[in-house]
Enzyme design. Structure first.
Site, PDB file in Angstrom:
ATOM      1  N   CYS A  54      11.704  20.167 -13.202  1.00 13.84           N
ATOM      2  CA  CYS A  54      12.749  21.100 -12.630  1.00 13.84           C
ATOM      3  C   CYS A  54      13.392  20.225 -11.244  1.00 13.84           C
ATOM      4  O   CYS A  54      14.594  20.904 -10.837  1.00 13.84           O
ATOM      5  CB  CYS A  54      12.457  22.403 -12.128  1.00 13.84           C
ATOM      6  N   ASN A  87       0.992  -1.211  -0.046  1.00 12.72           N
ATOM      7  CA  ASN A  87       0.034  -0.064   0.275  1.00 12.72           C
ATOM      8  C   ASN A  87       0.883   1.147   0.032  1.00 12.72           C
ATOM      9  O   ASN A  87       2.229   1.397   0.534  1.00 12.72           O
ATOM     10  CB  ASN A  87      -0.983   0.068   1.139  1.00 12.72           C
ATOM     11  N   ILE A  88       0.357   2.380  -0.664  1.00 11.80           N
ATOM     12  CA  ILE A  88       1.089   3.628  -0.549  1.00 11.80           C
ATOM     13  C   ILE A  88       0.321   4.663   0.261  1.00 11.80           C
ATOM     14  O   ILE A  88       0.848   6.055   0.147  1.00 11.80           O
ATOM     15  CB  ILE A  88       1.202   4.106  -2.154  1.00 11.80           C
ATOM     16  N   ASP A  89      -0.567   4.263   1.106  1.00 15.05           N
ATOM     17  CA  ASP A  89      -1.312   5.153   1.920  1.00 15.05           C
ATOM     18  C   ASP A  89      -0.692   5.583   3.283  1.00 15.05           C
ATOM     19  O   ASP A  89      -1.416   6.452   3.919  1.00 15.05           O
ATOM     20  CB  ASP A  89      -2.823   4.685   2.080  1.00 15.05           C
ATOM     21  N   SER A 117      -4.674  -9.093   0.870  1.00 13.88           N
ATOM     22  CA  SER A 117      -4.144  -9.111  -0.411  1.00 13.88           C
ATOM     23  C   SER A 117      -4.545 -10.244  -1.144  1.00 13.88           C
ATOM     24  O   SER A 117      -4.945 -11.337  -0.832  1.00 13.88           O
ATOM     25  CB  SER A 117      -2.760  -9.207  -0.451  1.00 13.88           C
ATOM     26  N   HIS A 124       5.594  -0.892  -2.810  1.00 10.82           N
ATOM     27  CA  HIS A 124       5.225  -0.007  -4.030  1.00 10.82           C
ATOM     28  C   HIS A 124       5.586   1.433  -3.654  1.00 10.82           C
ATOM     29  O   HIS A 124       4.769   2.456  -4.528  1.00 10.82           O
ATOM     30  CB  HIS A 124       3.783  -0.457  -4.472  1.00 10.82           C
TER      31      HIS A 124
HETATM   32  N1  APR Z   1     -10.362  -7.241   5.170  1.00 14.29           N
HETATM   33  C1  APR Z   1      -9.368  -8.252   4.691  1.00 14.29           C
HETATM   34  N2  APR Z   1      -9.328  -8.333   3.444  1.00 14.29           N
HETATM   35  C2  APR Z   1     -10.034  -7.419   2.659  1.00 14.29           C
HETATM   36  C3  APR Z   1     -10.911  -6.457   3.179  1.00 14.29           C
HETATM   37  C4  APR Z   1     -11.105  -6.411   4.363  1.00 14.29           C
HETATM   38  N3  APR Z   1     -11.916  -5.677   5.216  1.00 14.29           N
HETATM   39  N4  APR Z   1     -11.698  -5.806   2.127  1.00 14.29           N
HETATM   40  C5  APR Z   1     -11.119  -6.556   0.839  1.00 14.29           C
HETATM   41  N5  APR Z   1     -10.266  -7.419   1.200  1.00 14.29           N
HETATM   42  C6  APR Z   1      -9.504  -8.252   0.472  1.00 14.29           C
HETATM   43  C7  APR Z   1     -10.265  -8.602  -1.035  1.00 14.29           C
HETATM   44  O1  APR Z   1     -10.924  -9.748  -0.764  1.00 14.29           O
HETATM   45  C8  APR Z   1      -9.196  -9.001  -1.923  1.00 14.29           C
HETATM   46  O2  APR Z   1      -8.668 -10.178  -2.179  1.00 14.29           O
HETATM   47  O3  APR Z   1      -8.282  -7.753   0.073  1.00 14.29           O
HETATM   48  C9  APR Z   1      -7.759  -8.290  -1.341  1.00 14.29           C
HETATM   49  C10 APR Z   1      -7.177  -6.892  -2.043  1.00 14.29           C
HETATM   50  O4  APR Z   1      -6.682  -7.507  -3.139  1.00 14.29           O
HETATM   51  P1  APR Z   1      -6.307  -6.301  -4.325  1.00 14.29           P
HETATM   52  O5  APR Z   1      -7.475  -5.360  -4.391  1.00 14.29           O
HETATM   53  O6  APR Z   1      -5.830  -7.122  -5.703  1.00 14.29           O
HETATM   54  O7  APR Z   1      -5.233  -5.668  -3.612  1.00 14.29           O
HETATM   55  P2  APR Z   1      -3.504  -6.006  -3.623  1.00 14.29           P
HETATM   56  O8  APR Z   1      -3.436  -7.410  -3.133  1.00 14.29           O
HETATM   57  O9  APR Z   1      -3.098  -5.025  -2.507  1.00 14.29           O
HETATM   58  O10 APR Z   1      -2.919  -5.522  -4.841  1.00 14.29           O
HETATM   59  C11 APR Z   1      -1.571  -5.551  -5.112  1.00 14.29           C
HETATM   60  O11 APR Z   1      -1.835  -4.546  -7.181  1.00 14.29           O
HETATM   61  O12 APR Z   1      -2.803  -3.167  -8.466  1.00 14.29           O
HETATM   62  C12 APR Z   1      -1.540  -3.327  -7.657  1.00 14.29           C
HETATM   63  O13 APR Z   1      -0.192  -1.829  -7.001  1.00 14.29           O
HETATM   64  C13 APR Z   1      -1.316  -2.245  -6.799  1.00 14.29           C
HETATM   65  O14 APR Z   1      -0.434  -2.534  -4.674  1.00 14.29           O
HETATM   66  C14 APR Z   1      -1.330  -3.249  -5.488  1.00 14.29           C
HETATM   67  C15 APR Z   1      -0.967  -4.681  -6.174  1.00 14.29           C
END
Ligand code: APR
Length: 259
Positions: free
Chosen positions: A137, A109-111, A198, A126
């Site tokens: 610049c 995450n970047i947050d 993730s 990331h």
């Molecule tokens: N608690 C736990 N898990 C959750 C929740 C929650 N409240 N809400 C959603 N999720 C799960 C979803 O089911 C999903 O499987 O979090 C996961 C998020 O997956 P992605 O949206 O694919 O995110 P991520 O795995 O971080 O993506 C990796 O992909 O697009 C690039 O750079 C971007 O860093 C990112 C990378």
């Protein structure tokens, strides 16, 4: 299986995971967008995911940014909404760090919410929005200087350029070498590796759980929905991080007090 049985099973797994963590000498937590979902930040995949709304190539690749920085900044505003605050999952991880269980958080995450929740050892694979650089610049800004300028997207540099690029990894860019090296070092030497929120579909970050497994670590995954990699994990919890992680941290603290 009845809801009662599922609830009982979840409680059992939470207790087992807490027992594993309480005995850990070097635990690593690996997080994705899902851990920030309860802070109001949309995830990328799954229902309501950002990639259903935005074209990743157009808004988050180097070429896309150079063609249209405005599209990138419109997209990024959803990820770093100024009202987003850490949620109970971020705080639970910071608590596990204070208890001496979690040595580092590796995040995609970047947050910057882990740091705002008090986590001190955070590896941002990331990158993050903490610094923004003008590609024309060379002037660099802190996020706090840019955030107020986001009303008129894209923000404009003092030199007049709109090519203000934050220190995040765009599609087509390599991950920060130092961050990846530290992450691999931790994954190779930890005894417990816990994935939170993730989908594990973006590499090389998604290799890290397998690096940990190969090194003999116990693998835990906490995700709202099943992932393709669940079968490789020793413990699998499906649910909300903001609900389950505080219960794990409370149980770890209980086990440590009893020890
Ligand atoms: N608690 C736990 N898990 C959750 C929740 C929650 N409240 N809400 C959603 N999720 C799960 C979803 O089911 C999903 O499987 O979090 C996961 C998020 O997956 P992605 O949206 O694919 O995110 P991520 O795995 O971080 O993506 C990796 O992909 O697009 C690039 O750079 C971007 O860093 C990112 C990378």
């Amino acid at each position: 299986m009845t809801v009662d049985k599922l609830k009982k099973q979840l409680i059992t797994v939470i207790e087992e995971v807490a027992r594993v963590l309480s005995r850990s000498k070097h635990a690593v937590v690996f997080t994705g967008a899902g851990i920030s979902a309860e802070s109001g930040i949309p995830t990328f995949r799954g229902s309501g995911g950002l990639w259903a709304k935005y074209n990743a190539e157009e808004v988050a690749s180097v070429d896309g940014f150079m063609k249209n920085p405005k599209a990138f900044w419109e997209f990024i505003k959803e990820l770093v909404k100024n009202k987003s605050k850490p949620n109970s999952a971020h705080y639970a991880i910071a608590e596990l760090e204070k208890l001496g269980i979690v040595r580092t958080v590796i995040t995609q995450n970047i947050d910057m919410l882990h740091q705002r929740a008090g986590s001190e050892e955070v590896i941002e694979l990331h990158g993050s929005m903490s610094t923004i650089k003008c590609l024309e610049c060379g002037k660099t800004y802190d996020w706090k200087e840019i955030e107020p300028k986001l009303t008129d997207c894209p923000p404009v540099c003092e030199c007049g350029s709109t090519y203000l690029k934050p220190a995040v990894v765009f599609f087509g860019e390599p991950l920060p070498e130092d961050a990846m090296a530290r992450a691999v070092k931790h994954a190779s030497s930890c005894d417990t590796f816990m994935v939170v929120g993730s989908s594990l579909v973006v590499y090389p970050a998604a290799y890290l759980p397998f690096v940990a497994k190969k090194s003999g670590a116990t693998l835990i995954i906490l995700n709202a929905e099943p992932t393709h990699a669940d079968e490789y994990f020793d413990y699998v919890l499906h649910g909300k991080a903001g609900d389950i992680l505080p219960r794990i941290a409370e149980a770890v603290s209980r086990f440590l007090t009893r020890a």
